[in-house]
Design a protein around this motif. Structure first.
Motif, short mmCIF file in Angstrom:
data_model
loop_
_atom_site.label_atom_id
_atom_site.label_comp_id
_atom_site.label_asym_id
_atom_site.label_seq_id
_atom_site.Cartn_x
_atom_site.Cartn_y
_atom_site.Cartn_z
N PRO A 285 0.81 -1.23 0.00
CA PRO A 285 0.00 0.00 0.00
C PRO A 285 0.84 1.27 0.00
N MET A 286 1.97 1.24 0.72
CA MET A 286 2.84 2.42 0.76
C MET A 286 3.52 2.63 -0.59
N LYS A 287 4.05 1.57 -1.16
CA LYS A 287 4.80 1.71 -2.41
C LYS A 287 3.90 2.18 -3.55
N TYR A 288 2.68 1.65 -3.65
CA TYR A 288 1.77 2.11 -4.70
C TYR A 288 1.40 3.57 -4.50
N GLY B 46 2.30 6.90 -6.76
CA GLY B 46 1.17 7.54 -7.43
C GLY B 46 0.42 6.61 -8.35
N MET B 47 0.51 5.30 -8.12
CA MET B 47 -0.12 4.33 -9.01
C MET B 47 -1.17 3.46 -8.32
N GLY B 48 -1.48 3.75 -7.08
CA GLY B 48 -2.49 2.96 -6.38
C GLY B 48 -2.72 3.54 -5.00
N LEU B 49 -3.69 2.96 -4.28
CA LEU B 49 -3.99 3.43 -2.94
C LEU B 49 -4.38 2.26 -2.05
N SER B 50 -4.19 2.44 -0.77
CA SER B 50 -4.80 1.54 0.19
C SER B 50 -6.31 1.67 0.09
N THR B 51 -7.03 0.65 0.47
CA THR B 51 -8.49 0.72 0.43
C THR B 51 -9.04 1.69 1.48
N SER B 52 -8.17 2.26 2.30
CA SER B 52 -8.61 3.31 3.22
C SER B 52 -8.62 4.67 2.56
N GLY B 53 -8.13 4.76 1.31
CA GLY B 53 -8.20 5.99 0.54
C GLY B 53 -7.03 6.92 0.75
N ALA B 54 -7.16 8.12 0.22
CA ALA B 54 -6.09 9.11 0.27
C ALA B 54 -6.19 9.93 1.55
N SER B 55 -5.13 9.87 2.34
CA SER B 55 -5.06 10.64 3.58
C SER B 55 -3.59 10.75 3.96
N GLU B 56 -3.34 11.37 5.10
CA GLU B 56 -1.95 11.49 5.54
C GLU B 56 -1.33 10.13 5.85
N SER B 57 -2.15 9.09 5.92
CA SER B 57 -1.62 7.75 6.12
C SER B 57 -0.77 7.29 4.94
N ILE B 58 -0.85 8.03 3.83
CA ILE B 58 0.03 7.74 2.69
C ILE B 58 1.50 7.73 3.14
N TYR C 31 3.61 -5.88 -9.00
CA TYR C 31 4.92 -5.94 -8.34
C TYR C 31 5.22 -4.58 -7.71
N PRO C 32 4.79 -4.38 -6.47
CA PRO C 32 4.88 -3.04 -5.86
C PRO C 32 6.28 -2.45 -5.83
N ASN C 33 7.30 -3.29 -5.63
CA ASN C 33 8.65 -2.72 -5.56
C ASN C 33 9.08 -2.17 -6.91
N THR D 198 7.96 16.53 -1.77
CA THR D 198 9.15 16.58 -0.92
C THR D 198 8.98 15.84 0.40
N SER D 199 7.76 15.40 0.72
CA SER D 199 7.54 14.68 1.97
C SER D 199 7.35 13.19 1.76
N ILE D 200 7.36 12.74 0.50
CA ILE D 200 7.13 11.33 0.21
C ILE D 200 8.45 10.56 0.33
N PRO D 201 8.49 9.49 1.10
CA PRO D 201 9.74 8.75 1.34
C PRO D 201 10.37 8.23 0.05
N ARG D 202 11.68 8.25 0.04
CA ARG D 202 12.45 7.72 -1.09
C ARG D 202 13.27 6.49 -0.68
N ARG D 203 13.16 6.13 0.56
CA ARG D 203 13.81 4.90 1.02
C ARG D 203 13.04 4.36 2.20
#
Length: 646
Positions: A65-68, A72-84, A554-556, A586-591
């Motif tokens: 869910p995090m990687k998608y 920007g290619m998918g979401l958790s079924t909880s939708g778009a929120s700061e939980s991204i 393949y999420p990775n 700028t707040s989205i993790p890169r590792r």
């Protein structure tokens, strides 16, 4: 693409070699010498394949869910929120590479004991196991950067209990050398690789050589931001290599590990045959992505995602109950109004079944907490009147049942199992109905590298070299291969609604089979968004978008491709990425986090030094914003920001 019983024979060695712990130190990479069993090298190779699982249960359940979302290619079924931005686990499952590397070390130890003549008979198995280990290592470096590799898993053979870390750059160089060596072995060795001891290619050394050559491209594309010249050189060598590269459907690395479910305490074997059985993550396709695929008649939407639950019987059930149905579903319903004023389903309109059953989850910010009814069909639990307006009930007024309107990832393409409920095979029933579904064992087929992926990479390099004609050849070939490969994979995995699957297809008389049909690839390629047309920049963007679509399961690979390319772009005119002011690029993790280092960690000092050398802060899952978004792994340095494009 074959399955054999050798997996069971390998267990005699696997039980002794493969016990792993969960401690965050390097004891998991090494062994007590007394626990090591001498084994036949070909059997140990079978165990290496058995342990080969680059994206196991925890990767899909936690990280997917995090990687998608980050890509920007998918979401958790909880939708778009700061939980991204929320990390639910440190991601230690990427260190799965250790499982294969440990077997490789056992093979190396046995190999050194052999005579020169016997070594010549076993070098093909050594090379094949090395390829599997490299594949796993690439995945681990994608998430963590430098990893212990060269010295890892060697304590049982006189090595260190605290193996040093190897930089990503040094590992890429090492792996390229080893892949070249493997190619040489497969193309020159006279040794026979027994078909019944190779579930990957059935002993076909020529295909193993192509696998090794093609895997070099995964390293090449990851080098583009650091050393573009070297990346291009690698790609050129792959394309011109006399052994060839994966370039036909029967060369895809697609196989399964066994057929027979074992009873008793045999979870180890069954998890290899069925991938796992612990459950599945809640990942959904977004409106942008699924609409894009449906609008352009991309057949892969039917293989990547499950149909939603709104078949014609459910639609009619809502009509009979006098309830409204979602506008985006009803627009494709042809109905008549009876004398009683109620609607009667006649047939599907629009693009027809099965296309009308694929809808993405809304990308609206915080839609899951909206109680106004605007997003009620996506998140009915937030809607106060859900019981009266959104749920069907049985004849006694009970058994309130809701039906998911969006499409989630197709779990039957990712795990196999013996199914025990209709919900597990993605079927929908009315509250008073029952449904007979297939309960046959369904071993899992995985695809790990394909001719489609290889041709997409070659198209990418051709565009970077300014050769648009060559890029078009590879691009067109890649998309055709991709559709056909996933169609074959869906059939092999007995996915619900594939016409050859007994007990699931045919439930609804208005159901449409998901099989690839004649002319569909040509139709898909006729659409502007898929045709290799436009400016050079648009053509390059289409390649990157198709890479990510090809990697949907393949999420990775989705995450890595988005990270290195900057696509999907926020400003795209082809497939724009959803943009949220609450979650800037700028707040989205890169590792991923390094994981905490405890005081009793035997290799604590080694780890701290390695992370410091890479400029990485030691992080646990609680630190995800400023640290993980600003600190980049070596191969990520110089890559575009999320959504910026190249």
């Amino acid at each position: 693409m074959k399955s054999h019983k050798l997996l069971l024979a390998a267990l005699a060695f696997g039980s002794a070699l493969m016990t792993t712990g969960c401690r965050d130190d390097f004891s998991e990479m090494n062994q007590d010498p007394s626990a090591v069993t001498t084994g036949n090298i070909s059997f140990l190779f079978a165990e290496a394949v058995n342990r080969f699982d680059p994206q196991p249960y925890l990767e899909y359940y936690y990280n997917a869910p995090m990687k998608y979302a980050w890509a920007g290619m998918g979401l958790s079924t909880s939708g778009a929120s700061e939980s991204i931005l929320t990390l639910t686990i440190d991601g230690d499952q990427a260190r799965q590479y250790i499982s294969v590397l440990r077997v490789l070390r056992a093979m190396e130890a046995e190999y050194e004991k052999l005579s020169d003549e016997d070594k010549a008979l076993n070098d093909v198995y050594m090379s094949a196991a090395n390829i599997m280990s490299i594949y796993m290592g690439i995945f681990a470096t994608d998430m963590y950067g430098a990893i212990p590799y060269v010295e890892a898993c060697n304590a049982a053979y006189g090595g260190s209990l605290t193996p040093g870390f190897d930089s990503v750059e040094s590992l890429y160089n090492l792996w390229l050398e080893q892949l070249n060596s493997s190619i040489s072995t497969f193309t020159s060795s006279e040794a026979v690789m027994k078909a019944d001891q190779d579930v990957v290619y059935g002993g076909d050394k020529a295909k193993w050589a192509k696998f090794a050559n093609s895997l070099k491209l995964r390293i090449a594309v990851r080098l583009l931001s650091q050393n573009e010249a070297k990346a291009k050189q690698i790609a050129s060598e792959v394309e011109s290599a006399s052994c060839g590269y994966l370039n036909s459907l029967d060369e895809d690395v697609r196989f399964h590990k066994g057929d027979v479910r074992l009873t008793g305490d045999q979870g180890y074997v069954n998890d290899r045959i069925y991938h796992w059985s612990n459950g599945f993550t809640g990942c959904a396709g977004t409106e942008s992505v699924i609409n894009f695929m449906v609008d352009n008649r991309d057949p892969r939407v039917r293989f990547f995602y499950k149909k939603n639950y709104w078949n014609s019987k459910i639609v009619q059930g809502y009509y009979d109950a006098g309830l409204a149905i979602p506008d985006f579903i009803e627009k494709d319903v042809v109905y008549e109004v009876g004398a009683d004023g109620k609607k009667d389903f006649v047939r599907w309109g629009g693009p027809g079944e099965p296309w009308v059953r694929y809808h993405g989850i809304t990308e609206a910010w915080m839609a899951s907490t909206d109680n106004t009814g605007k997003y009620k069909w996506f998140f009915p639990s937030s809607y106060p009147n859900a019981d009266k307006e959104l749920y069907l009930h049985n004849s006694d007024g009970g058994n309130a049942t809701g039906y998911t309107v969006y499409s989630t990832l197709n779990q039957m393409m990712i795990i196999g199992r013996q199914y025990t409920s209709a919900s597990e095979v993605s079927t929908a029933t009315l509250p008073d109905d029952t449904y007979t579904y297939t309960t046959n064992d369904r071993p899992w087929y995985g695809m790990y590298l394909s001719a489609a992926e290889v041709n997409l990479y070659l198209a990418e390099f051709a565009m970077l070299n300014g050769d648009e004609n060559k890029a078009k050849t590879h691009y067109d070939r890649a998309l055709s291969f991709s559709v056909q490969s996933y169609d074959a994979l869906a059939e092999a995995n007995q996915v619900t609604y594939y016409s050859t699957v007994q007990g699931s297809f045919g439930y609804d008389p208005n159901e449409g089979a998901i099989d690839l049909k004649d002319g569909e690839i040509d139709e898909m390629m006729s659409h502007d968004a898929y045709a290799f047309t436009g400016t050079a920049q648009e053509k390059l963007e289409k390649i990157y978008l198709q890479e990510m679509i090809h990697f949907t399961l393949y999420p990775n690979e989705v995450y890595v491709t988005a990270r290195r390319s900057g696509y999907p772009s926020y400003n795209s005119t082809i497939l724009p990425r959803a943009q949220y002011s609450e979650v800037p690029a700028t707040s989205i993790p890169r590792r991923f986090p390094t994981g905490a280092i405890t005081d009793d960690d035997l290799s604590g000092d080694v780890k701290r030094a390695a992370y410091a050398e890479q400029g990485l802060t030691v992080t646990s899952s609680g630190l995800y914003n400023t640290v993980l978004a600003s600190e980049r792994l070596w191969q990520d340095n110089g890559a575009p920001q999320w959504g910026a494009g190249r």
